[in-house]
Design a protein around this motif. Sequence first.
Motif, PDB file in Angstrom:
ATOM      1  N   GLY A  77       0.777  -1.239   0.000  1.00  0.00           N
ATOM      2  CA  GLY A  77       0.000   0.000   0.000  1.00  0.00           C
ATOM      3  C   GLY A  77       0.801   1.278   0.000  1.00  0.00           C
ATOM      4  O   GLY A  77       0.246   2.353  -0.270  1.00  0.00           O
ATOM      5  N   CYS A  78       2.107   1.206   0.327  1.00  0.00           N
ATOM      6  CA  CYS A  78       2.971   2.402   0.359  1.00  0.00           C
ATOM      7  C   CYS A  78       2.336   3.510   1.199  1.00  0.00           C
ATOM      8  O   CYS A  78       2.299   4.689   0.811  1.00  0.00           O
ATOM      9  N   VAL A  79       1.814   3.133   2.365  1.00  0.00           N
ATOM     10  CA  VAL A  79       1.108   4.084   3.227  1.00  0.00           C
ATOM     11  C   VAL A  79       2.083   5.104   3.806  1.00  0.00           C
ATOM     12  O   VAL A  79       3.216   4.779   4.170  1.00  0.00           O
ATOM     13  N   ASN A  80       1.616   6.354   3.878  1.00  0.00           N
ATOM     14  CA  ASN A  80       2.399   7.418   4.497  1.00  0.00           C
ATOM     15  C   ASN A  80       1.477   8.287   5.344  1.00  0.00           C
ATOM     16  O   ASN A  80       0.294   7.971   5.535  1.00  0.00           O
ATOM     17  N   ASN A  81       1.999   9.406   5.829  1.00  0.00           N
ATOM     18  CA  ASN A  81       1.204  10.231   6.745  1.00  0.00           C
ATOM     19  C   ASN A  81       0.113  11.036   6.049  1.00  0.00           C
ATOM     20  O   ASN A  81      -0.615  11.790   6.708  1.00  0.00           O
ATOM     21  N   ASN A  82      -0.010  10.907   4.727  1.00  0.00           N
ATOM     22  CA  ASN A  82      -1.107  11.548   4.005  1.00  0.00           C
ATOM     23  C   ASN A  82      -2.179  10.543   3.571  1.00  0.00           C
ATOM     24  O   ASN A  82      -3.148  10.910   2.905  1.00  0.00           O
ATOM     25  N   SER A  83      -2.010   9.284   3.957  1.00  0.00           N
ATOM     26  CA  SER A  83      -2.881   8.218   3.470  1.00  0.00           C
ATOM     27  C   SER A  83      -4.149   8.086   4.307  1.00  0.00           C
ATOM     28  O   SER A  83      -4.169   8.390   5.505  1.00  0.00           O
ATOM     29  N   LEU A  84      -5.186   7.585   3.643  1.00  0.00           N
ATOM     30  CA  LEU A  84      -6.418   7.189   4.329  1.00  0.00           C
ATOM     31  C   LEU A  84      -6.631   5.706   4.052  1.00  0.00           C
ATOM     32  O   LEU A  84      -6.699   5.277   2.889  1.00  0.00           O
ATOM     33  N   VAL A  85      -6.732   4.926   5.109  1.00  0.00           N
ATOM     34  CA  VAL A  85      -6.820   3.473   5.016  1.00  0.00           C
ATOM     35  C   VAL A  85      -8.167   3.003   5.558  1.00  0.00           C
ATOM     36  O   VAL A  85      -8.618   3.466   6.614  1.00  0.00           O
ATOM     37  N   LEU A  86      -8.804   2.094   4.828  1.00  0.00           N
ATOM     38  CA  LEU A  86     -10.011   1.429   5.302  1.00  0.00           C
ATOM     39  C   LEU A  86      -9.653  -0.008   5.666  1.00  0.00           C
ATOM     40  O   LEU A  86      -9.081  -0.731   4.848  1.00  0.00           O
ATOM     41  N   VAL A  87      -9.997  -0.418   6.874  1.00  0.00           N
ATOM     42  CA  VAL A  87      -9.725  -1.777   7.349  1.00  0.00           C
ATOM     43  C   VAL A  87     -11.051  -2.432   7.692  1.00  0.00           C
ATOM     44  O   VAL A  87     -11.785  -1.935   8.555  1.00  0.00           O
ATOM     45  N   ASP A  88     -11.392  -3.540   7.025  1.00  0.00           N
ATOM     46  CA  ASP A  88     -12.571  -4.293   7.444  1.00  0.00           C
ATOM     47  C   ASP A  88     -12.133  -5.511   8.253  1.00  0.00           C
ATOM     48  O   ASP A  88     -10.942  -5.781   8.388  1.00  0.00           O
ATOM     49  N   GLY A  89     -13.078  -6.215   8.851  1.00  0.00           N
ATOM     50  CA  GLY A  89     -12.688  -7.269   9.792  1.00  0.00           C
ATOM     51  C   GLY A  89     -11.832  -6.685  10.892  1.00  0.00           C
ATOM     52  O   GLY A  89     -10.905  -7.314  11.396  1.00  0.00           O
ATOM     53  N   ILE A  93      -4.809  -1.350  11.999  1.00  0.00           N
ATOM     54  CA  ILE A  93      -5.161  -0.021  12.511  1.00  0.00           C
ATOM     55  C   ILE A  93      -3.993   0.573  13.282  1.00  0.00           C
ATOM     56  O   ILE A  93      -3.597   1.727  13.059  1.00  0.00           O
ATOM     57  N   GLU A  94      -3.428  -0.208  14.195  1.00  0.00           N
ATOM     58  CA  GLU A  94      -2.323   0.291  15.019  1.00  0.00           C
ATOM     59  C   GLU A  94      -1.134   0.712  14.163  1.00  0.00           C
ATOM     60  O   GLU A  94      -0.536   1.785  14.375  1.00  0.00           O
ATOM     61  N   LEU A  95      -0.770  -0.124  13.209  1.00  0.00           N
ATOM     62  CA  LEU A  95       0.388   0.174  12.377  1.00  0.00           C
ATOM     63  C   LEU A  95       0.142   1.369  11.471  1.00  0.00           C
ATOM     64  O   LEU A  95       1.023   2.230  11.307  1.00  0.00           O
ATOM     65  N   ALA A  96      -1.057   1.446  10.873  1.00  0.00           N
ATOM     66  CA  ALA A  96      -1.372   2.578  10.002  1.00  0.00           C
ATOM     67  C   ALA A  96      -1.315   3.883  10.786  1.00  0.00           C
ATOM     68  O   ALA A  96      -0.793   4.902  10.297  1.00  0.00           O
ATOM     69  N   LYS A  97      -1.846   3.880  12.005  1.00  0.00           N
ATOM     70  CA  LYS A  97      -1.782   5.089  12.835  1.00  0.00           C
ATOM     71  C   LYS A  97      -0.338   5.427  13.205  1.00  0.00           C
ATOM     72  O   LYS A  97       0.047   6.604  13.216  1.00  0.00           O
ATOM     73  N   ALA A  98       0.459   4.401  13.504  1.00  0.00           N
ATOM     74  CA  ALA A  98       1.873   4.637  13.823  1.00  0.00           C
ATOM     75  C   ALA A  98       2.621   5.207  12.628  1.00  0.00           C
ATOM     76  O   ALA A  98       3.601   5.949  12.791  1.00  0.00           O
ATOM     77  N   MET A  99       2.163   4.883  11.417  1.00  0.00           N
ATOM     78  CA  MET A  99       2.778   5.401  10.191  1.00  0.00           C
ATOM     79  C   MET A  99       2.248   6.790   9.830  1.00  0.00           C
ATOM     80  O   MET A  99       2.665   7.360   8.829  1.00  0.00           O
ATOM     81  N   LYS A 133      -4.576   8.138   8.452  1.00  0.00           N
ATOM     82  CA  LYS A 133      -5.920   8.140   9.024  1.00  0.00           C
ATOM     83  C   LYS A 133      -6.549   6.786   8.723  1.00  0.00           C
ATOM     84  O   LYS A 133      -6.283   6.178   7.675  1.00  0.00           O
ATOM     85  N   VAL A 134      -7.431   6.314   9.629  1.00  0.00           N
ATOM     86  CA  VAL A 134      -7.990   4.975   9.485  1.00  0.00           C
ATOM     87  C   VAL A 134      -9.501   4.981   9.713  1.00  0.00           C
ATOM     88  O   VAL A 134      -9.985   5.501  10.722  1.00  0.00           O
ATOM     89  N   ILE A 135     -10.209   4.391   8.759  1.00  0.00           N
ATOM     90  CA  ILE A 135     -11.623   4.082   8.919  1.00  0.00           C
ATOM     91  C   ILE A 135     -11.717   2.572   9.102  1.00  0.00           C
ATOM     92  O   ILE A 135     -11.126   1.814   8.336  1.00  0.00           O
ATOM     93  N   ALA A 136     -12.455   2.134  10.111  1.00  0.00           N
ATOM     94  CA  ALA A 136     -12.562   0.711  10.407  1.00  0.00           C
ATOM     95  C   ALA A 136     -13.981   0.226  10.167  1.00  0.00           C
ATOM     96  O   ALA A 136     -14.946   0.954  10.375  1.00  0.00           O
TER      97      ALA A 136
END
Length: 389
Positions: A173-185, A195-201, A204-207
Amino acid sequence: MIRAIQCHQFSAIAPKDNNNNTSNIKNKRPLFQPRKQPLSLRQVLSLDYIPRPTLQSPDDVLIKTKYVGVQYPDALQAQGLYQVRPPLPYVPGMDATGVVIDVGHNAAKEYNIKVGDRVMTTMLDQGGNGACAEIITSPASLVYKIPNDLHLSTCANIGRNYFAAYHSLKTIGCVNNNSLVLVDGASGGVGMAAIELAKAMGAKVIAGVSTDEKTSLPKSVGADAVFTYGRTKETHKQFKESVRLAAESLGHFEGVDLVVDMVQGDLFENALISTVRPLGTICLVGFAAGQKPIRPGLLLVKEVNVVGSLWGRWALHHPVEHRQNVQEIINFLSLSSSSPLSGKRSIQPRVDRIVGLKNFHEAFEIFEHNQGRGNTVICFDEDNVISRL
């Protein structure tokens, strides 16, 4: 001799009567068929005595096991329903933490591993099995030192949960501090780790979760918004609209950059494809709702990338990069690697349930009955089940 958990037969499938035919001999793989009456995991798993392992190579490390992680793949494998079906009997478990009791010369020299070190390992070299034993051996390349500020129980599911999540977020995903990630399950082990890792990176996270009762878990690990997708076309539609509005409120008017998908099923077409921005990515990690065909025309119209996420194959082909990823995960968890200004960990280490070795069946039954949430571990140190090592 040492004690180890062993699976002697698969609970959901049984050997076919024609396992001795010529085609089977040629393929060298036993053939199975669904059981008319599935067995329980309690019936196929037992605590046995097996030979004590020894160092087989100067590159190996011998570890006295303290904690072993258990997740859905471990239960599925014992049922015979996982994509990897090991020869029977086998010792389950991929992730373990413990203390080094012997180390090969090359392992000590190249990786600076010493007797007494607190470590974690993943049994990738054994096909993701073999950890549920009092003493285990592992190549030094798959052994990682654990900082003293981390309880070993909190690191015993890093492979199953965090490796899969970080591979999806960073490598794919090449996630950075400008990314928005959706996590299901998002209430499961990999979902919460994502969620934890995306926030640490810095993302923003929608679950997304399947029921309202599960919403508190993603919130507890930092999700910016949590919605329920349910199991019907109507609830999927509502979920899609909620994600769209949340993305806009977070400044992403075209949609999310990355979906980490543990669910697939009808949710994929009913909602997930529509939440992704043009040229965004859906990363397939699992199929909790079953596998459904993916219509390429929808991907074409939405300009969406769909990528499968298998960290194990990638790790074997990119060992240096994988080791760096693992160290970054450990750094996120460790207070010693936290920001000197905040003095806080990027990720709060956690273990959601600890099961003693004598009651090990309970750890597998949690996932057998679809009740898995977060991190579940078996403690092999029976005299010290919850104390810090």
